[in-house]
Scaffold this active site. Structure first.
Site, short mmCIF file in Angstrom:
data_model
loop_
_atom_site.label_atom_id
_atom_site.label_comp_id
_atom_site.label_asym_id
_atom_site.label_seq_id
_atom_site.Cartn_x
_atom_site.Cartn_y
_atom_site.Cartn_z
N ARG A 172 0.84 -1.20 0.00
CA ARG A 172 0.00 0.00 0.00
C ARG A 172 0.87 1.25 0.00
O ARG A 172 1.04 1.92 1.02
CB ARG A 172 -0.96 -0.03 1.19
CG ARG A 172 -2.03 -1.10 1.00
CD ARG A 172 -3.19 -0.93 1.93
NE ARG A 172 -4.33 -1.69 1.46
CZ ARG A 172 -5.50 -1.75 2.08
NH1 ARG A 172 -5.68 -1.07 3.19
NH2 ARG A 172 -6.48 -2.46 1.59
N GLN A 179 -1.15 2.20 -6.11
CA GLN A 179 -2.59 2.32 -5.95
C GLN A 179 -3.36 1.78 -7.15
O GLN A 179 -4.40 1.14 -7.01
CB GLN A 179 -2.97 3.78 -5.71
CG GLN A 179 -2.61 4.28 -4.31
CD GLN A 179 -3.02 5.71 -4.08
OE1 GLN A 179 -3.43 6.41 -5.02
NE2 GLN A 179 -2.91 6.18 -2.85
N ASP A 210 -3.59 -2.12 -6.99
CA ASP A 210 -4.09 -2.72 -5.75
C ASP A 210 -5.43 -3.41 -5.97
O ASP A 210 -6.49 -2.78 -5.92
CB ASP A 210 -4.21 -1.62 -4.68
CG ASP A 210 -4.52 -2.17 -3.30
OD1 ASP A 210 -4.86 -3.38 -3.20
OD2 ASP A 210 -4.46 -1.40 -2.33
N SER A 251 -8.07 -3.35 -3.10
CA SER A 251 -8.85 -2.11 -3.01
C SER A 251 -9.92 -2.05 -4.09
O SER A 251 -11.06 -1.67 -3.83
CB SER A 251 -7.92 -0.90 -3.10
OG SER A 251 -7.11 -0.80 -1.95
N TYR A 291 -3.34 -0.65 7.69
CA TYR A 291 -4.21 -1.56 8.43
C TYR A 291 -4.21 -1.17 9.91
O TYR A 291 -3.31 -0.50 10.40
CB TYR A 291 -3.74 -3.02 8.29
CG TYR A 291 -3.80 -3.54 6.88
CD1 TYR A 291 -5.02 -3.93 6.34
CD2 TYR A 291 -2.65 -3.66 6.10
CE1 TYR A 291 -5.09 -4.43 5.05
CE2 TYR A 291 -2.72 -4.14 4.81
CZ TYR A 291 -3.94 -4.53 4.29
OH TYR A 291 -4.01 -5.01 3.01
#
Length: 391
Positions: A137, A142, A145, A148, A241
């Protein structure tokens, strides 16, 4: 020249519409064509080989792939044995690994912490396995990912499920019989799935509160028009997280959360930790204090659930509260989730395609952390340790 294979998911539905199983495909036709052109501009070369029926359950017919330059659908039972790159959604069957040439690169959501047999086969065949769950992350990653992108779909679907299962209207309605107040919805966990659930519930007209033990989530929650439940506990951890709570912190957050749950019409829980059981946040006592007719939609059911009473894949009732343990939600929206997943793969791989070949840099900040097996060994320290502990 690199040849890429898109496999038909081994866990695809065995029957018609409504049957359980994986409906996504690793590449939709448009992204398959873009990836083929990234390898070679020669329109006459077949770069991406797609297993027959691979896109059937995500509503991409074989003909849609065959119409794309650089993409070819294999005949039923045929495989691209010389493929240097194999793309999948879910972990493939071990027999598929055995059919791959040594040194093949396998990329997918491989569930590495639970896939001992798969990884042992990858070791034996000297397969380089990249797990999409382990994409770090960081800002640069991004667009790669997959957790996500798929979580966004899950959050959207969870809000719709909550509205469908709830015993009240979500929006405020003004009728000849009087005004109906909007539903009170609580979203537990303000990660990607939680934020999408908040946004969707707000669009449906509900009043939304959010619970997250990371203080940094407040700004995002409030930007969507929801209100943050303040528990006085901040458990922000590494990598975006939440860290594990202490006993005292857990008691403090439980007391604050229980008070809000008792007034909710719908609760959506999203707190999941890759490779580990889902944290138990909602206790049986909390459920018993909730309003009759309320509903809990548990997005963390695959890891056992955030509610003590969740049964993965089932809908149960306890004390007149409905608890829905949803599984594999992105697979229920296969057109868009396949497109998003395909773009994740495209963004991950194209920087490493040079002169028609895939040249991975294992010192790279993205490739290194997501590499699980290479050169006949499990090279990811966390995965190796977890499998050793389970032995």
């Amino acid at each position: 020249m690199l040849t890429i294979r898109v496999v038909r998911e081994s866990r695809a539905p065995s029957a018609g519409p409504g049957a359980p199983g994986e409906r996504r495909v690793a590449l939709d036709p448009t992204t398959a064509g873009k990836l083929a052109r990234a390898v070679s501009a020669d329109a006459d070369q077949s770069i991406v080989m797609v297993d027959a029926g691979a896109g059937r359950f995500s509503h991409f017919a074989d003909a849609a792939y065959d119409d794309v330059s650089g993409v070819q659908v294999l005949e039923a039972g045929q495989h691209a044995e010389d493929a240097g790159l194999v793309l999948c959604v879910r972990p493939p069957e071990p027999e598929l690994i055995d059919s791959l040439a040594e040194g093949t690169v396998l990329v997918g959501l491989l569930s590495p912490f639970q896939s001992r047999e798969l990884l042992e086969r990858c070791k034996a065949r000297r397969i380089t396995a990249l797990a999409m769950e382990l994409v770090p992350r960081i800002s640069r990653a991004q667009s790669m990912d997959a957790l996500s992108s798929q979580a966004a779909a899950a959050g959207y679907h969870a809000a719709l499920t909550a509205a469908h299962e709830a015993s009240v209207f979500f929006p405020m309605l003004t009728t000849a019989a009087g005004t109906i107040r909007p539903a009170r919805v609580i979203v537990v966990g303000a990660g990607v799935a939680g934020l999408q659930a908040i946004a969707t519930a707000r669009r449906l007209g509900a009043q939304v509160w959010a619970y997250d033990i990371r203080a940094a989530a407040r700004e995002q929650v409030e930007s969507l028009g929801a209100r943050m439940i303040d528990t006085g506990v901040d458990a922000s951890g590494e990598g975006g997280y939440a860290r594990e709570l202490t006993d005292d912190e857990r008691a403090a957050q439980a007391e604050a959360l229980a008070k809000h749950l008792s007034t909710a019409h719908a609760v959506i829980t999203t707190a999941a930790i890759p490779g580990r059981p889902s944290p138990k946040i909602i206790t049986e006592d909390m459920v018993e204090r909730m309003q009759p007719g309320s509903v809990i939609v548990d997005l963390a059911a695959e890891g056992g659930g955030n509610c003590e009473l969740t049964r993965p894949g089932e809908t149960v009732e306890h004390n007149d509260v409905k608890i829905v343990g949803l599984l594999d939600i992105p697979s229920q929206l296969p057109v868009n989730t396949s497109e998003m997943y395909g773009k994740n793969l495209f963004n991950l791989l194209t920087p490493f395609i040079r002169d028609g070949e895939l040249v991975l840099d294992f010192d790279d900040a993205v490739i290194g952390p997501m590499c699980v097996t290479r050169d006949g060994d499990i090279v990811h320290e966390g995965v190796r340790k977890a499998l050793e502990d389970k032995a």
